[in-house]
Design a protein around this motif. Structure first.
Motif, PDB file in Angstrom:
ATOM      1  N   MET A   1       9.690  19.538  25.595  1.00 34.57           N
ATOM      2  CA  MET A   1      10.343  19.322  24.320  1.00 34.57           C
ATOM      3  C   MET A   1      11.160  18.041  24.388  1.00 34.57           C
ATOM      4  N   ASN A   2      11.074  17.256  23.339  1.00 32.23           N
ATOM      5  CA  ASN A   2      11.826  16.008  23.252  1.00 32.23           C
ATOM      6  C   ASN A   2      13.286  16.318  22.950  1.00 32.23           C
ATOM      7  N   GLU A   3      14.182  15.835  23.791  1.00 34.91           N
ATOM      8  CA  GLU A   3      15.609  16.071  23.600  1.00 34.91           C
ATOM      9  C   GLU A   3      16.308  14.846  23.002  1.00 34.91           C
ATOM     10  N   GLN A   4      15.564  13.924  22.453  1.00 36.77           N
ATOM     11  CA  GLN A   4      16.129  12.705  21.879  1.00 36.77           C
ATOM     12  C   GLN A   4      16.774  12.998  20.527  1.00 36.77           C
ATOM     13  N   TRP A   5      18.053  12.707  20.416  1.00 36.25           N
ATOM     14  CA  TRP A   5      18.788  12.891  19.171  1.00 36.25           C
ATOM     15  C   TRP A   5      18.886  11.548  18.455  1.00 36.25           C
ATOM     16  N   ALA A   6      18.617  11.526  17.161  1.00 36.58           N
ATOM     17  CA  ALA A   6      18.720  10.311  16.351  1.00 36.58           C
ATOM     18  C   ALA A   6      20.036  10.337  15.581  1.00 36.58           C
ATOM     19  N   ASP A   7      20.763   9.241  15.651  1.00 41.29           N
ATOM     20  CA  ASP A   7      21.994   9.068  14.871  1.00 41.29           C
ATOM     21  C   ASP A   7      21.550   8.653  13.474  1.00 41.29           C
ATOM     22  N   VAL A   8      21.771   9.525  12.466  1.00 38.91           N
ATOM     23  CA  VAL A   8      21.188   9.274  11.143  1.00 38.91           C
ATOM     24  C   VAL A   8      22.170   8.763  10.099  1.00 38.91           C
ATOM     25  N   CYS A   9      23.446   9.161  10.182  1.00 36.66           N
ATOM     26  CA  CYS A   9      24.400   8.686   9.176  1.00 36.66           C
ATOM     27  C   CYS A   9      25.802   9.167   9.504  1.00 36.66           C
ATOM     28  N   ASN A  10      26.754   8.643   8.764  1.00 34.71           N
ATOM     29  CA  ASN A  10      28.128   9.108   8.830  1.00 34.71           C
ATOM     30  C   ASN A  10      28.246  10.370   7.987  1.00 34.71           C
ATOM     31  N   ILE A  11      29.029  11.333   8.414  1.00 34.90           N
ATOM     32  CA  ILE A  11      29.193  12.590   7.690  1.00 34.90           C
ATOM     33  C   ILE A  11      29.689  12.364   6.260  1.00 34.90           C
ATOM     34  N   ASP A  12      30.437  11.288   6.044  1.00 38.21           N
ATOM     35  CA  ASP A  12      30.957  11.002   4.704  1.00 38.21           C
ATOM     36  C   ASP A  12      29.869  10.708   3.680  1.00 38.21           C
ATOM     37  N   LEU A  13      28.658  10.391   4.127  1.00 38.40           N
ATOM     38  CA  LEU A  13      27.550  10.137   3.198  1.00 38.40           C
ATOM     39  C   LEU A  13      26.924  11.423   2.659  1.00 38.40           C
ATOM     40  N   ILE A  14      27.289  12.560   3.250  1.00 40.72           N
ATOM     41  CA  ILE A  14      26.700  13.831   2.833  1.00 40.72           C
ATOM     42  C   ILE A  14      27.760  14.642   2.096  1.00 40.72           C
ATOM     43  N   PRO A  15      27.643  14.741   0.774  1.00 43.04           N
ATOM     44  CA  PRO A  15      28.612  15.560   0.050  1.00 43.04           C
ATOM     45  C   PRO A  15      28.405  17.049   0.356  1.00 43.04           C
ATOM     46  N   GLU A  16      29.424  17.867   0.136  1.00 47.20           N
ATOM     47  CA  GLU A  16      29.310  19.307   0.393  1.00 47.20           C
ATOM     48  C   GLU A  16      28.315  19.982  -0.554  1.00 47.20           C
ATOM     49  N   ASP A  17      28.035  19.391  -1.700  1.00 48.78           N
ATOM     50  CA  ASP A  17      27.222  20.080  -2.703  1.00 48.78           C
ATOM     51  C   ASP A  17      25.891  19.404  -3.001  1.00 48.78           C
ATOM     52  N   ALA A  18      25.446  18.503  -2.134  1.00 49.51           N
ATOM     53  CA  ALA A  18      24.186  17.797  -2.392  1.00 49.51           C
ATOM     54  C   ALA A  18      23.571  17.310  -1.084  1.00 49.51           C
ATOM     55  N   PRO A  19      22.250  17.356  -0.995  1.00 48.83           N
ATOM     56  CA  PRO A  19      21.592  16.835   0.206  1.00 48.83           C
ATOM     57  C   PRO A  19      21.575  15.310   0.210  1.00 48.83           C
ATOM     58  N   HIS A  20      21.283  14.766   1.376  1.00 43.96           N
ATOM     59  CA  HIS A  20      21.188  13.318   1.557  1.00 43.96           C
ATOM     60  C   HIS A  20      19.905  13.039   2.337  1.00 43.96           C
ATOM     61  N   ALA A  21      19.101  12.100   1.887  1.00 40.68           N
ATOM     62  CA  ALA A  21      17.842  11.767   2.559  1.00 40.68           C
ATOM     63  C   ALA A  21      18.055  10.676   3.595  1.00 40.68           C
ATOM     64  N   VAL A  22      17.408  10.845   4.754  1.00 38.26           N
ATOM     65  CA  VAL A  22      17.416   9.837   5.807  1.00 38.26           C
ATOM     66  C   VAL A  22      15.984   9.693   6.324  1.00 38.26           C
ATOM     67  N   ALA A  23      15.682   8.549   6.898  1.00 37.36           N
ATOM     68  CA  ALA A  23      14.371   8.317   7.499  1.00 37.36           C
ATOM     69  C   ALA A  23      14.526   8.255   9.014  1.00 37.36           C
ATOM     70  N   ILE A  24      13.675   9.011   9.716  1.00 37.25           N
ATOM     71  CA  ILE A  24      13.674   9.006  11.173  1.00 37.25           C
ATOM     72  C   ILE A  24      12.227   8.877  11.630  1.00 37.25           C
ATOM     73  N   ASP A  25      11.914   7.813  12.333  1.00 38.65           N
ATOM     74  CA  ASP A  25      10.564   7.613  12.881  1.00 38.65           C
ATOM     75  C   ASP A  25       9.470   7.856  11.853  1.00 38.65           C
ATOM     76  N   GLY A  26       9.656   7.327  10.652  1.00 35.65           N
ATOM     77  CA  GLY A  26       8.637   7.441   9.613  1.00 35.65           C
ATOM     78  C   GLY A  26       8.649   8.764   8.863  1.00 35.65           C
ATOM     79  N   ARG A  27       9.561   9.654   9.180  1.00 34.34           N
ATOM     80  CA  ARG A  27       9.682  10.930   8.458  1.00 34.34           C
ATOM     81  C   ARG A  27      10.905  10.883   7.562  1.00 34.34           C
ATOM     82  N   GLU A  28      10.778  11.499   6.404  1.00 34.63           N
ATOM     83  CA  GLU A  28      11.930  11.629   5.532  1.00 34.63           C
ATOM     84  C   GLU A  28      12.518  13.020   5.722  1.00 34.63           C
ATOM     85  N   ILE A  29      13.795  13.045   6.073  1.00 37.78           N
ATOM     86  CA  ILE A  29      14.518  14.277   6.388  1.00 37.78           C
ATOM     87  C   ILE A  29      15.659  14.423   5.388  1.00 37.78           C
TER      88      ILE A  29
END
Length: 107
Positions: A1-29
């Motif tokens: 299993m790959n244990e590589q963690w990706a740093d995706v954003c600052n927590i302040d970019l994610i509001p408590e009431d809405a999701p936030h999209a990020v791209a990791i290795d060509g995937r949208e999360i």
């Protein structure tokens, strides 16, 4: 299993009431912040090609903006019709004010 963690954003970019999209290795999360915890799922609904980051987050459930099906962001479980397939989740954690996501699927 790959244990590589990706740093995706600052927590302040994610509001408590809405999701936030990020791209990791060509995937949208989609990343979520609920009650001080962070969660991550694929960003595309399993029922239609809708982006979950455009949906509505209520508690631990994300509602698809297209057909109003819901997923539990903690488990990926589809919680109501018309959804019949769960969504992939990813391990997520906070390190300071940074959100880290591991692409090795948790489910």
């Amino acid at each position: 299993m790959n244990e590589q963690w990706a740093d995706v954003c600052n927590i302040d970019l994610i509001p408590e009431d809405a999701p936030h999209a990020v791209a990791i290795d060509g995937r949208e999360i989609a990343v979520y912040r609920v009650d001080g915890e962070v969660y991550a799922t694929d960003n595309v609904c399993t029922h239609g090609e809708a982006r979950l980051c455009d949906g509505y987050l209520e508690g631990h459930e994300i509602e698809c903006p297209l057909h109003q099906g819901r997923f539990d962001v903690r488990t990926g479980r589809a919680t109501c019709a018309p959804l019949t397939a769960d969504i992939r989740i990813y391990p997520a954690r906070l390190e300071g004010d940074r959100v880290l996501v591991r692409l090795a699927a948790a489910s």
